[in-house]
Design an enzyme around this catalytic site. Structure first.
Site, PDB file in Angstrom:
ATOM      1  N   GLY A  54      33.780  47.079  31.583  1.00 60.59           N
ATOM      2  CA  GLY A  54      35.199  46.802  31.842  1.00 60.59           C
ATOM      3  C   GLY A  54      35.383  45.873  33.028  1.00 60.59           C
ATOM      4  CG  ASP A 111      31.924  50.183  45.308  1.00 56.93           C
ATOM      5  OD1 ASP A 111      31.091  50.512  44.444  1.00 56.93           O
ATOM      6  OD2 ASP A 111      32.486  51.018  46.047  1.00 56.93           O
ATOM      7  CB  SER A 112      36.859  49.099  42.157  1.00 56.01           C
ATOM      8  OG  SER A 112      35.951  49.024  41.072  1.00 56.01           O
ATOM      9  CG  PHE A 195      37.589  49.670  32.825  1.00 55.58           C
ATOM     10  CD1 PHE A 195      36.867  50.242  33.858  1.00 55.58           C
ATOM     11  CD2 PHE A 195      38.262  48.474  33.076  1.00 55.58           C
ATOM     12  CE1 PHE A 195      36.813  49.642  35.112  1.00 55.58           C
ATOM     13  CE2 PHE A 195      38.201  47.859  34.332  1.00 55.58           C
ATOM     14  CZ  PHE A 195      37.476  48.461  35.350  1.00 55.58           C
TER      15      PHE A 195
HETATM   16  O1  LIG Z   1      40.866  52.697  35.493  1.00 46.66           O
HETATM   17  C1  LIG Z   1      40.231  51.948  36.177  1.00 46.66           C
HETATM   18  N1  LIG Z   1      40.660  50.669  36.322  1.00 46.66           N
HETATM   19  C2  LIG Z   1      40.102  49.791  37.130  1.00 46.66           C
HETATM   20  O2  LIG Z   1      40.521  48.646  37.222  1.00 46.66           O
HETATM   21  C3  LIG Z   1      38.985  50.282  37.843  1.00 46.66           C
HETATM   22  N2  LIG Z   1      38.210  49.730  38.736  1.00 46.66           N
HETATM   23  C4  LIG Z   1      37.304  50.647  39.034  1.00 46.66           C
HETATM   24  N3  LIG Z   1      37.498  51.770  38.359  1.00 46.66           N
HETATM   25  C5  LIG Z   1      36.686  52.976  38.360  1.00 46.66           C
HETATM   26  O3  LIG Z   1      36.159  53.168  39.641  1.00 46.66           O
HETATM   27  C6  LIG Z   1      34.771  53.457  39.572  1.00 46.66           C
HETATM   28  C7  LIG Z   1      34.046  52.308  40.192  1.00 46.66           C
HETATM   29  O4  LIG Z   1      32.738  52.682  40.526  1.00 46.66           O
HETATM   30  P1  LIG Z   1      31.725  51.551  40.939  1.00 46.66           P
HETATM   31  O5  LIG Z   1      32.425  50.550  41.782  1.00 46.66           O
HETATM   32  O6  LIG Z   1      30.501  52.146  41.439  1.00 46.66           O
HETATM   33  O7  LIG Z   1      31.452  50.827  39.546  1.00 46.66           O
HETATM   34  P2  LIG Z   1      30.497  51.204  38.345  1.00 46.66           P
HETATM   35  O8  LIG Z   1      29.474  52.216  38.781  1.00 46.66           O
HETATM   36  O9  LIG Z   1      31.319  51.563  37.178  1.00 46.66           O
HETATM   37  O10 LIG Z   1      29.786  49.831  38.030  1.00 46.66           O
HETATM   38  P3  LIG Z   1      28.888  48.954  39.042  1.00 46.66           P
HETATM   39  O11 LIG Z   1      29.703  47.742  39.339  1.00 46.66           O
HETATM   40  O12 LIG Z   1      28.638  49.783  40.260  1.00 46.66           O
HETATM   41  O13 LIG Z   1      27.660  48.615  38.291  1.00 46.66           O
HETATM   42  C8  LIG Z   1      34.438  53.593  38.107  1.00 46.66           C
HETATM   43  O14 LIG Z   1      34.549  54.945  37.745  1.00 46.66           O
HETATM   44  C9  LIG Z   1      35.513  52.774  37.432  1.00 46.66           C
HETATM   45  O15 LIG Z   1      35.821  53.235  36.149  1.00 46.66           O
HETATM   46  C10 LIG Z   1      38.532  51.575  37.625  1.00 46.66           C
HETATM   47  N4  LIG Z   1      39.138  52.404  36.793  1.00 46.66           N
HETATM   48 MG   LIG Z   2      28.541  51.959  40.580  1.00 46.82          MG
END
Ligand SMILES: O=c1[nH]c(=O)c2ncn([C@@H]3O[C@H](COP(=O)(O)OP(=O)(O)OP(=O)(O)O)[C@@H](O)[C@H]3O)c2[nH]1
Ligand SMILES: [Mg+2]
Length: 241
Positions: A54, A111-112, A195
């Protein structure tokens, strides 16, 4: 709830980083060693240092007008580093540096997370962890149900998303930017678009969740778009037409 977790968004349009000096230094130290001008990202190959489909879709769309040749960390077979910091900028820096060094190319990491005021800003930097299943994989319906159950007793429904974007180069230089979008949480979740936690978030002034709205509208107002606007202003030049 950390006081500055909710600053930055909803005031005067595009978000500023919660702490502009620290966030824009990238290294998180701010001040003395900060260059007068941020390093520019030259046209060429750019690694998108994320394994989240996503996010990759949204970040690729944001980068598209700048003529970079993007390749994801997954396509390059790069490992996922442990996200051991307690800030979004910190974890994005880990991911961006790991990818830039492994690939020998500039890398952009995101990172979010989702924060709920009545949960003290949680799940926050641990947003992905709340969706993890004991046997591996993620279940976002479960994660959203957990957030709603914990927040339900509280009258305050305010919530926000935060996105930190960090650009890193193979020599270890980083530039970091943070964006937020304020709103409120809703239950049950609504919408099949987006997502993660999108179906339980309604941005301020809106009626639809991020899961219901046209993706172009989410791109226009999201935490990710706001962080990217700061990155663009500091580090990117639009190709001449
Ligand atoms: O509804 C959502 N809309 C968004 O726009 C959004 N942006 C982030 N998130 C959620 O926040 C966590 C980030 O974790 P995160 O930064 O560690 O990323 P990740 O582990 O999924 O991938 P990576 O980039 O680390 O490989 C994850 O659970 C994402 O689903 C979002 N959820
Ligand atoms: Mg992550």
């Amino acid at each position: 709830m950390p006081a500055d977790d909710r600053s930055g968004a909803g005031r005067g349009g595009l978000n500023r980083p919660a702490n502009a000096a620290d966030d824009r230094s990238g290294a998180g130290r701010g001040g003395l060693d900060r260059p007068a001008r941020q390093r520019q990202l030259a046209p060429g190959r750019l690694v998108l240092a994320s394994h989240n489909a996503g996010k990759l879709r949204e970040v690729a769309a944001l980068v598209a007008p700048f003529g970079m040749q993007v390749v994801s960390a997954g396509e390059l077979g790069l490992p996922e580093p442990a996200e051991t910091e307690d800030s979004f900028i910190g974890n994005a820096t880990i991911k961006a540096l790991a990818a830039a060094r492994a690939a020998g190319l500039p890398a952009l990491a995101d990172d979010s997370g989702f924060s709920v005021a009545s949960l003290g800003g949680g799940p926050g930097v641990r947003t992905a962890d709340w969706a993890e299943l004991p046997g591996g994989g993620r279940d976002y319906a479960m994660a959203m149900a957990k957030v709603a159950a914990l927040a339900e007793p509280h009258a305050d429904r305010s919530a926000w998303f935060t996105c930190a974007l960090v650009l890193a180069w193979p020599d270890g230089h980083t530039e970091g930017f943070e964006g937020k979008v304020q709103g409120s949480w809703v239950a049950p979740p609504r919408g099949e678009r987006g997502f993660g936690y999108d179906p339980m978030f309604v941005p301020e002034g809106g009626a639809e969740t991020f899961g219901e709205m046209d993706p172009a509208e989410k791109h226009r107002i999201s935490h990710r778009a706001r962080a990217f606007a700061l990155l663009e202003a500091a580090c990117l030049a639009r190709p001449a037409r």
